[in-house]
Design a protein around this motif. Structure first.
Motif, mmCIF file in Angstrom:
data_model
loop_
_atom_site.group_PDB
_atom_site.id
_atom_site.type_symbol
_atom_site.label_atom_id
_atom_site.label_comp_id
_atom_site.label_asym_id
_atom_site.label_seq_id
_atom_site.Cartn_x
_atom_site.Cartn_y
_atom_site.Cartn_z
ATOM 1 N N MET A 271 0.842 -1.186 0.000
ATOM 2 C CA MET A 271 0.000 0.000 0.000
ATOM 3 C C MET A 271 0.883 1.244 0.000
ATOM 4 N N SER A 272 0.627 2.146 -0.896
ATOM 5 C CA SER A 272 1.434 3.359 -0.980
ATOM 6 C C SER A 272 0.964 4.372 0.064
ATOM 7 N N PRO A 273 1.884 5.240 0.512
ATOM 8 C CA PRO A 273 1.500 6.226 1.528
ATOM 9 C C PRO A 273 0.512 7.240 0.960
ATOM 10 N N SER A 274 -0.339 7.740 1.837
ATOM 11 C CA SER A 274 -1.312 8.743 1.416
ATOM 12 C C SER A 274 -0.614 10.074 1.177
ATOM 13 N N SER A 275 -1.313 10.980 0.539
ATOM 14 C CA SER A 275 -0.770 12.320 0.298
ATOM 15 C C SER A 275 -0.432 13.008 1.610
ATOM 16 N N LEU A 276 -1.261 12.794 2.621
ATOM 17 C CA LEU A 276 -1.000 13.390 3.930
ATOM 18 C C LEU A 276 0.279 12.815 4.533
ATOM 19 N N ASP A 277 0.440 11.507 4.444
ATOM 20 C CA ASP A 277 1.661 10.881 4.964
ATOM 21 C C ASP A 277 2.898 11.394 4.229
ATOM 22 N N GLU A 278 2.780 11.554 2.924
ATOM 23 C CA GLU A 278 3.907 12.072 2.139
ATOM 24 C C GLU A 278 4.254 13.498 2.549
ATOM 25 N N LEU A 279 3.229 14.317 2.796
ATOM 26 C CA LEU A 279 3.460 15.694 3.233
ATOM 27 C C LEU A 279 4.157 15.711 4.590
ATOM 28 N N ILE A 280 3.662 14.936 5.519
ATOM 29 C CA ILE A 280 4.267 14.882 6.856
ATOM 30 C C ILE A 280 5.703 14.388 6.764
ATOM 31 N N ASP A 281 5.926 13.372 5.968
ATOM 32 C CA ASP A 281 7.279 12.836 5.807
ATOM 33 C C ASP A 281 8.208 13.874 5.179
ATOM 34 N N ALA A 282 7.704 14.627 4.212
ATOM 35 C CA ALA A 282 8.519 15.677 3.578
ATOM 36 C C ALA A 282 8.865 16.765 4.587
ATOM 37 N N LEU A 283 7.919 17.150 5.409
ATOM 38 C CA LEU A 283 8.178 18.177 6.423
ATOM 39 C C LEU A 283 9.169 17.677 7.471
ATOM 40 N N ARG A 284 9.138 16.394 7.764
ATOM 41 C CA ARG A 284 10.096 15.815 8.725
ATOM 42 C C ARG A 284 11.524 15.904 8.214
#
Length: 197
Positions: free
Chosen positions: A1-14
């Motif tokens: 399962m690929s990460p959601s857009s929200l997860d990708e945003l949070i990961d990018a901010l991290r």
């Protein structure tokens, strides 16, 4: 399962310095819930910066032109070259109004454990920069961390072997401190009281 857009945003901010998982999550929710215009502005500004910014051919800082305004200015003292780790360090020194020479930005510091050596920091470009005999003194303004000290030591040896006068910021900057977080008065005093290596 690929990460959601929200997860990708949070990961990018991290991925930003000093931003942990909780802060990244708060930022993401804030941008999405309360500041969508700000989020759009941030996305545009970041996209624009990525599209137009490049490294200055002389000093290696970020610029929109081949040679940055500072390097192109005839008002700057071309006999002085201040070597800093990051553009933020250059900005802090500029804020002191105590230095009117030119700069070279390493875009990092030696860190063998992270795979950052002289090649990654483009020491060869720095050496080429001082080879034309216009530069009479190089001021090493790397941070007073272990990596910053090691970087200054290696650069000093390389420059001294070429007959270049090398000085180091005075120890007015706290040991273990970083220029970006040091007050301008301390940095100004450190520039005035720099010493040869």
């Amino acid at each position: 399962m690929s990460p959601s857009s929200l997860d990708e945003l949070i990961d990018a901010l991290r991925g930003l310095p000093g931003v942990g998982p909780k802060s990244a999550q708060r930022m993401a929710y804030h941008l999405l819930q309360r500041d969508q215009r700000g989020a759009e502005r941030l996305a545009r500004a970041l996209g624009n910066a990525l599209a137009v910014l490049r490294h200055c051919e002389r000093c290696n800082t970020f610029t929109e032109t081949e040679i940055c305004q500072r390097c192109a200015s005839p008002q700057r003292d071309a006999s002085l070259l201040c070597v800093v780790e990051m553009p933020a360090d250059l900005a802090v020194i500029e804020q002191t109004h105590a230095y009117n020479g030119l700069y070279y930005v390493l875009m990092g510091r030696l860190s063998p454990l992270d795979g950052i050596g002289p090649r990654e920091l483009k020491f060869d470009k720095l050496l080429a920069r001082v080879a034309d005999s216009t530069v009479q003194e190089v001021i090493l303004a790397t941070n007073f961390t272990n990596e910053g000290e090691a970087t200054a030591h290696i650069v000093a040896e390389l420059l001294a072997a070429r007959g270049i006068r090398v000085s180091r910021l005075s120890r007015g900057v706290p040991v273990g401190g970083e220029l970006e977080h040091t007050d301008t008065g301390t940095i100004a005093q450190a520039l005035v009281e720099r010493r040869p290596l």
